[in-house]
Scaffold this motif. Structure first.
Motif, PDB file in Angstrom:
ATOM      1  N   THR A 185      -8.504 -15.921  54.644  1.00 28.61           N
ATOM      2  CA  THR A 185      -7.313 -16.036  55.477  1.00 28.61           C
ATOM      3  C   THR A 185      -6.564 -17.329  55.187  1.00 28.61           C
ATOM      4  N   MET A 186      -7.292 -18.417  54.984  1.00 29.29           N
ATOM      5  CA  MET A 186      -6.658 -19.690  54.658  1.00 29.29           C
ATOM      6  C   MET A 186      -5.889 -19.616  53.348  1.00 29.29           C
ATOM      7  N   SER A 187      -6.489 -18.988  52.340  1.00 30.41           N
ATOM      8  CA  SER A 187      -5.834 -18.925  51.037  1.00 30.41           C
ATOM      9  C   SER A 187      -4.573 -18.062  51.072  1.00 30.41           C
ATOM     10  N   ALA A 196      -5.044 -18.806  63.308  1.00 28.07           N
ATOM     11  CA  ALA A 196      -5.083 -17.435  63.821  1.00 28.07           C
ATOM     12  C   ALA A 196      -6.500 -16.866  63.801  1.00 28.07           C
ATOM     13  N   ILE A 197      -7.213 -17.037  62.690  1.00 23.36           N
ATOM     14  CA  ILE A 197      -8.545 -16.434  62.577  1.00 23.36           C
ATOM     15  C   ILE A 197      -9.536 -17.160  63.485  1.00 23.36           C
ATOM     16  N   LEU A 198      -9.396 -18.481  63.619  1.00 25.33           N
ATOM     17  CA  LEU A 198     -10.275 -19.211  64.534  1.00 25.33           C
ATOM     18  C   LEU A 198     -10.000 -18.805  65.985  1.00 25.33           C
ATOM     19  N   LEU A 200      -8.924 -15.894  66.900  1.00 31.04           N
ATOM     20  CA  LEU A 200      -9.438 -14.534  67.050  1.00 31.04           C
ATOM     21  C   LEU A 200     -10.919 -14.533  67.407  1.00 31.04           C
ATOM     22  N   TYR A 201     -11.652 -15.491  66.858  1.00 29.46           N
ATOM     23  CA  TYR A 201     -13.079 -15.610  67.175  1.00 29.46           C
ATOM     24  C   TYR A 201     -13.325 -16.368  68.479  1.00 29.46           C
ATOM     25  N   PHE A 202     -12.774 -17.573  68.573  1.00 30.17           N
ATOM     26  CA  PHE A 202     -13.268 -18.533  69.551  1.00 30.17           C
ATOM     27  C   PHE A 202     -12.536 -18.529  70.888  1.00 30.17           C
ATOM     28  N   ILE A 203     -11.327 -17.985  70.953  1.00 27.05           N
ATOM     29  CA  ILE A 203     -10.682 -17.886  72.267  1.00 27.05           C
ATOM     30  C   ILE A 203     -11.431 -16.899  73.155  1.00 27.05           C
TER      31      ILE A 203
END
Length: 286
Positions: A185-187, A196-198, A200-203
């Protein structure tokens, strides 16, 4: 192993394992006299573990210790001696499977060989060797395009450019993703993709984890299910790209919505019960 008419085997293995974890955690909701339901839920856990074993996915196996840790945390009403006994039996079972089961031994042996060959440079195009190359390549693409990444269509093109620059091998450049959710996702999307991906996991994980020591067992065990879902997919995402598969989206989002809704409704019921009890005591006292 990878030929299937259903869904990718690594996703199937993780979903089956999670449903088994959900089943065993939900035993807390049942009356102890309902032995048939308890037996059915234990069978579901065993089935999930067996599917994980047959999947041969080391990434799925990596999530099992996370689920064990969550189980230890949420069973605060269970004596330490009993928990230690259950964990000892479970680990003895895992050791037995690892020792006598050819699947585990073979996969561990392959991993050791891959890492050894990659470290000395004798063969970098092994299963783990390609993963390590793709992780390095994804990080390089992120550092070269940190703000918005290379885009959805630019990943494969940039991999071939890295192969021409001798950063990765031509075989590694043929892969569609980097076998790491966060790096992939970063690349492609840069720092915005990382956030966004963090999120999606951590919220959602935050809302589950803050309820994981609640006094009410239904809230506590439901929160453990949500934590198992979010942290489990995060852990698996360290070695694969989970959200590349469309089957994951409804499973992940609907499970989060269902579990959070249950927690909210349950806490409302508890609050109402306590308010009614408090009102009753005040009326009695007056």
């Amino acid at each position: 192993r990878y030929v299937t008419d259903f869904i990718p085997i690594i996703i199937f293995g993780q979903m089956a394992l999670l449903l088994g974890i959900f089943s065993i955690l939900s035993i807390s909701w049942n009356k102890t006299s309902n032995r048939y339901i308890i037996f059915l839920k234990i069978t579901a856990l065993c089935s999930g573990l067996y599917v994980a074993y047959l999947s041969q996915s080391r990434g799925v196996w990596l999530t099992i210790p996370i689920f064990i840790l969550l189980g230890i945390v949420v069973t605060k009403n269970v004596s330490s001696r009993y928990k230690f006994g259950v964990i000892s039996v479970f680990f003895a079972l895992l050791v037995g499977v690892s020792y006598f089961g050819n699947i585990v031994k073979d996969r561990v042996a392959v991993a050791e060989t891959d890492i050894s060959q990659y470290s000395v440079g004798s063969d970098v195009d092994t299963s783990l060797g390609i993963r390590l190359q793709l992780w390095r390549a994804s990080w390089m693409l992120f550092t070269e395009h940190p703000l918005i990444g290379v885009g959805v269509e630019g990943f494969s093109k940039e991999l071939h450019n890295l192969a021409k620059r001798k950063v990765i091998t031509p075989l590694s450049a043929t892969f569609a993703h980097s076998h790491n959710e966060i790096l992939f996702t970063m690349s492609r999307f840069g720092v915005f993709g990382l956030l966004a991906i963090l999120g999606l996991y951590f919220i959602p994980a935050y809302y589950f984890i803050r309820e994981i020591r609640d006094d009410d067992p239904e809230v506590r065990y439901t929160a453990a299910m949500g934590a198992a879902l979010t942290i489990g997919f995060f852990t698996l995402g360290l070695v694969d790209v989970v959200f590349l598969w469309w089957e994951v989206y409804p499973f992940y989002s609907i499970s989060i919505a269902l579990l959070l809704t249950y927690i909210i409704k349950r806490k409302d019921i508890i609050f109402k019960q306590r308010s009614d009890l408090s009102s009753h005591h005040l009326s009695s006292a007056s």
